[in-house]
Write an enzyme that holds these catalytic residues in place. Sequence first.
Site, mmCIF file in Angstrom:
data_model
loop_
_atom_site.group_PDB
_atom_site.id
_atom_site.type_symbol
_atom_site.label_atom_id
_atom_site.label_comp_id
_atom_site.label_asym_id
_atom_site.label_seq_id
_atom_site.Cartn_x
_atom_site.Cartn_y
_atom_site.Cartn_z
ATOM 1 N N HIS A 296 -5.167 -14.972 7.072
ATOM 2 C CA HIS A 296 -5.572 -13.730 6.413
ATOM 3 C C HIS A 296 -7.090 -13.550 6.328
ATOM 4 O O HIS A 296 -7.820 -14.444 5.913
ATOM 5 C CB HIS A 296 -4.961 -13.642 5.017
ATOM 6 C CG HIS A 296 -4.861 -12.225 4.553
ATOM 7 N ND1 HIS A 296 -3.995 -11.323 5.134
ATOM 8 C CD2 HIS A 296 -5.548 -11.534 3.631
ATOM 9 C CE1 HIS A 296 -4.142 -10.157 4.567
ATOM 10 N NE2 HIS A 296 -5.079 -10.241 3.654
ATOM 11 N N HIS B 92 -7.127 -13.186 -5.945
ATOM 12 C CA HIS B 92 -8.591 -13.283 -5.873
ATOM 13 C C HIS B 92 -9.247 -12.660 -7.086
ATOM 14 O O HIS B 92 -8.719 -11.748 -7.712
ATOM 15 C CB HIS B 92 -9.141 -12.687 -4.573
ATOM 16 C CG HIS B 92 -8.680 -11.302 -4.256
ATOM 17 N ND1 HIS B 92 -7.411 -11.035 -3.812
ATOM 18 C CD2 HIS B 92 -9.315 -10.111 -4.299
ATOM 19 C CE1 HIS B 92 -7.285 -9.733 -3.595
ATOM 20 N NE2 HIS B 92 -8.429 -9.142 -3.900
ATOM 21 N N ASP C 204 -15.867 -4.578 -9.178
ATOM 22 C CA ASP C 204 -14.643 -3.861 -9.535
ATOM 23 C C ASP C 204 -14.102 -3.278 -8.238
ATOM 24 O O ASP C 204 -14.876 -2.817 -7.386
ATOM 25 C CB ASP C 204 -14.940 -2.719 -10.514
ATOM 26 C CG ASP C 204 -15.096 -3.205 -11.950
ATOM 27 O OD1 ASP C 204 -15.275 -4.430 -12.148
ATOM 28 O OD2 ASP C 204 -15.059 -2.366 -12.866
ATOM 29 N N TYR D 130 3.335 -0.750 1.029
ATOM 30 C CA TYR D 130 2.451 -1.790 0.491
ATOM 31 C C TYR D 130 3.292 -2.964 0.043
ATOM 32 O O TYR D 130 3.667 -3.069 -1.124
ATOM 33 C CB TYR D 130 1.619 -1.210 -0.664
ATOM 34 C CG TYR D 130 0.788 -0.076 -0.174
ATOM 35 C CD1 TYR D 130 -0.406 -0.322 0.484
ATOM 36 C CD2 TYR D 130 1.230 1.230 -0.283
ATOM 37 C CE1 TYR D 130 -1.140 0.719 1.002
ATOM 38 C CE2 TYR D 130 0.497 2.266 0.241
ATOM 39 C CZ TYR D 130 -0.686 2.008 0.877
ATOM 40 O OH TYR D 130 -1.404 3.030 1.406
ATOM 41 N N HIS E 75 -6.577 -10.646 -9.549
ATOM 42 C CA HIS E 75 -5.424 -9.891 -9.062
ATOM 43 C C HIS E 75 -4.902 -10.488 -7.764
ATOM 44 O O HIS E 75 -5.559 -11.313 -7.130
ATOM 45 C CB HIS E 75 -5.735 -8.408 -8.917
ATOM 46 C CG HIS E 75 -6.767 -8.101 -7.869
ATOM 47 N ND1 HIS E 75 -8.108 -8.192 -8.089
ATOM 48 C CD2 HIS E 75 -6.625 -7.684 -6.592
ATOM 49 C CE1 HIS E 75 -8.762 -7.849 -6.996
ATOM 50 N NE2 HIS E 75 -7.885 -7.548 -6.078
#
Length: 389
Positions: free
Chosen positions: A260, A297, A303, A313, A335
Site C-alpha cells: 500500500h 494512521h 487534518d 469505499y 483513523h
Amino acid sequence: MPYYRVVGEVPRKRHVQFRRPDGGLYAEELMGEEGFSSDSSLLYHRYLPTAIIKAEAVEPSAASVLTPNLPLSPRHFRTQDLPAGGDLVTGRGLLAGNADVRMSYVATEAPSELYRNSMGDECVYIASGRVVFESTYGVLEAGEGDYVVVPTGTIHRWVPRGRVTAFVIEAAGHIRPPKRYLSKYGQFLEHAPYCERDLRTPQEPLTVEGEEVPVLVRTRGGLTRLVYRNHPFDVVGWDGCLYPYAFNINDFEPIVKGIHAPPPVHQTFEGPNFVICSFCPRPLDFHPEAVPIPYNHHNVDSDELMFYAGGDYSARKGSGIDVGSISLHPAGFTHGPQPGAVEAVIDAVRQGHTRTNELAVMVDTFRPLDLGPAGLSVEDPAYAWTWAR
Ligand SMILES: [Fe+2]
C-alpha cells in the site's frame, strides 16, 4: 501555471503601443503573482480595467462563521442532504476551514454574477452536471470530475447547464501543481501523474459589451460590489503563464505499488499549508501478501478532509459514508479502515477482485480545521463511534 499560452491578439513586444481598429490604444494590464516576481499574464482590454463608478459593501453572512472542532471528534457531513440554492458563488455552504483554506459545497442551477476572489486561488471540483466558466481570459467548459483552478483576482462567472454540484476549495494563496512534479523551469516531469496535455485552457477571447456592470469582490476585509463602467469581459488577447484551467480527475494517472502506497502518490495540487489529492480507480496493491487498503494512521500534523465523489469505499463499509459524503479526520485522532474491512478485502482479492473504483478528493491541511455551519447542519452524529461498534 508555468506553461506559456497566447490567446487572441497581442502586440509583437510587451508594453508597446497596441491600437484598436479605430486608432485608439488598447489598455494593457499585468496580472502578476508575488509582486512582479512570479507567474503573470498580460491582458489587452478595449476599455480601462481601472474604470469603476461605484463601490458598495456587502453584508457578511452568518453562514461564513467557523467554530472549533470541540469536543474533538472525527466528523461525517452528508452533502447529499444540503439544500440547493444560490449560485456557484453565493450558494456555497461552508463545511470547514481555517486561515489557509475554506471548503464548501454547492448545488445550484442559477448563473452567478461576476466575481473576483482577491484573497487567493480557488479550485472548484465539479461533482456532477455541466457548467460554463466565463472569464476575462475566455471560456472553459467543465463537467463531472473537472477541477477548475481559478487564479486570484480573475474576474469570472459560472453559468450552469442544468443542475450542478461542486466541492469548492478557496485558498488564502496560490494553488499549484506540486513542485516535485516539475523541472526547475516548470515543465511536468516524466514521473508526474499528469502533464500539460491534460490541462484545458481558454482557446479564444470572450468579449461582451455592457455598461455599469457589478462585480462581487472578495478580499480579506470582506465582500464589496464594485461597479465597472464597462463590461470587464473586454479582453481581445492575452499571453503569459497565469490563467484559469481545467483538469479532469480521470486524467490523473494513478501510481500503484505492490504494497500500500500512502496518499502523497495521489497528490494533485498544493496550496499554502494544504495539499489536494485525487483517489482514482486503479488496480489494487499486487504483492501476494498485500493488505490493499489503508493502515490505521495518525497524521500528527494535519487534518484530513475527504470528499467521496464516486465508486465504492471498501475501507469505509459500515460507517455510513456514501457518495457525496465528507469525512473529517482531525489531528489528535487515529483513523483507519472500518472493523472487518481488512479481512473483507483480503477475501475479495482471494476471489479475484483486483481493482478499486473509488473516486475521492482529499484536502490535507497543516493547521486544524474549524467547522462550518453547512457541514454541522448535515452531520451524522453517530460517525465518531463507528470504529467501536
Ligand atoms: Fe487518512
